[in-house]
Design an enzyme around this catalytic site. Structure first.
Site: not given
Ligand code: URA
Length: 244
Positions: A106
């Site tokens: 993310d």
């Molecule tokens: N889980 C999440 O919520 N975000 C990420 O970036 C990776 C795994």
């Protein structure tokens, strides 16, 4: 493999900028098949010509694999109309190699991201059948049960009703209003970890990936820095590709 100019190949292999490698060649520091050549335009076959700089043999590999310590605030993509993407962090020669991130973190997640131009590797390591374990350091706020690790082990049901595969939660600190832990998951649903903690009544406040399979985030890399994968890490990559 088509023939390439010696100076271009050396620059593409990270031996310096085009003008730096031209100087190396002019100064007689580069040998091709045992003979010194002072002509940057000399044509070589990257796969079969034996090239050395100051006596150091260079090994050509068809694909490039980089470890990036992704900073928060950057998107795991190769282009975006308005926001900074991970490939914006690359400089030549890596910015010219067609590298892309293997999977996604993310925008607000930091840590280990592999960049490559090896589509087969990206495909095999991301395949849900491969179950490559990914480990994250996570901080979350909320009032969590003292059985939280058991819940993760048994499979958290996230919004939408999906029951996640068993995950390993290694608690570092469990306090009245939050938790710090290492969490290993073997799948990659959208926002998975955030949704897992939400299902436990909390909210992720910090997330950083610290391992991808056997490849661990190099803690000497500052956020935004890259390095080439080591020989051991490359060995793991080829094992993953073979297991397809
Ligand atoms: N889980 C999440 O919520 N975000 C990420 O970036 C990776 C795994």
């Amino acid at each position: 493999m088509p023939l390439t100019r010696l100076d271009k190949l050396l620059a593409d292999m990270g031996e310096g900028t085009r003008s730096e490698v031209k100087k190396l060649i002019k100064n007689g520091r580069v040998k091709v098949d045992g003979k010194t050549t002072s002509d940057g335009a000399f044509k070589v076959d990257a796969e079969t010509s034996a090239i050395s700089v100051d006596g150091r043999e260079l090994s050509y590999s068809r694909f490039t694999y980089l470890m990036l310590n992704k900073p928060s605030g950057v998107i795991s993509a190769t282009e975006d109309n308005s926001q900074k993407v991970v490939t914006d962090l690359l400089e030549p020669p890596y910015s010219k190699m067609g590298l892309f991130p293997v999977g996604r973190l993310d925008k607000d997640t930091a840590g280990l991201l592999i960049l490559t131009n090896d589509g087969d590797f990206a495909h095999s390591s991301l395949s849900p059948k491969r179950h490559v374990p990914k480990t994250y350091y996570v901080e979350a706020k909320g009032h969590f049960s003292s059985d939280i690790a058991i819940h993760f082990n048994e499979g958290i049901v996230i919004d939408g009703g999906y029951k996640c595969k068993s995950a390993f939660l290694d608690t570092i600190r469990l306090e009245a209003d939050g938790i710090a832990a290492k969490l290993t998951i073997t799948e990659g649903k959208f926002h998975q970890i955030k949704r897992m903690f939400k299902a436990e009544g909390g909210e992720v406040t910090f997330l950083k990936r610290i391992a991808f399979g056997e490849i661990k985030l190099d803690e000497s890399l500052a956020e935004g820095e890259i390095r080439l994968l080591t020989d051991d890490e490359l060995k793991y990559i080829s094992e993953l590709k073979e297991k397809r």
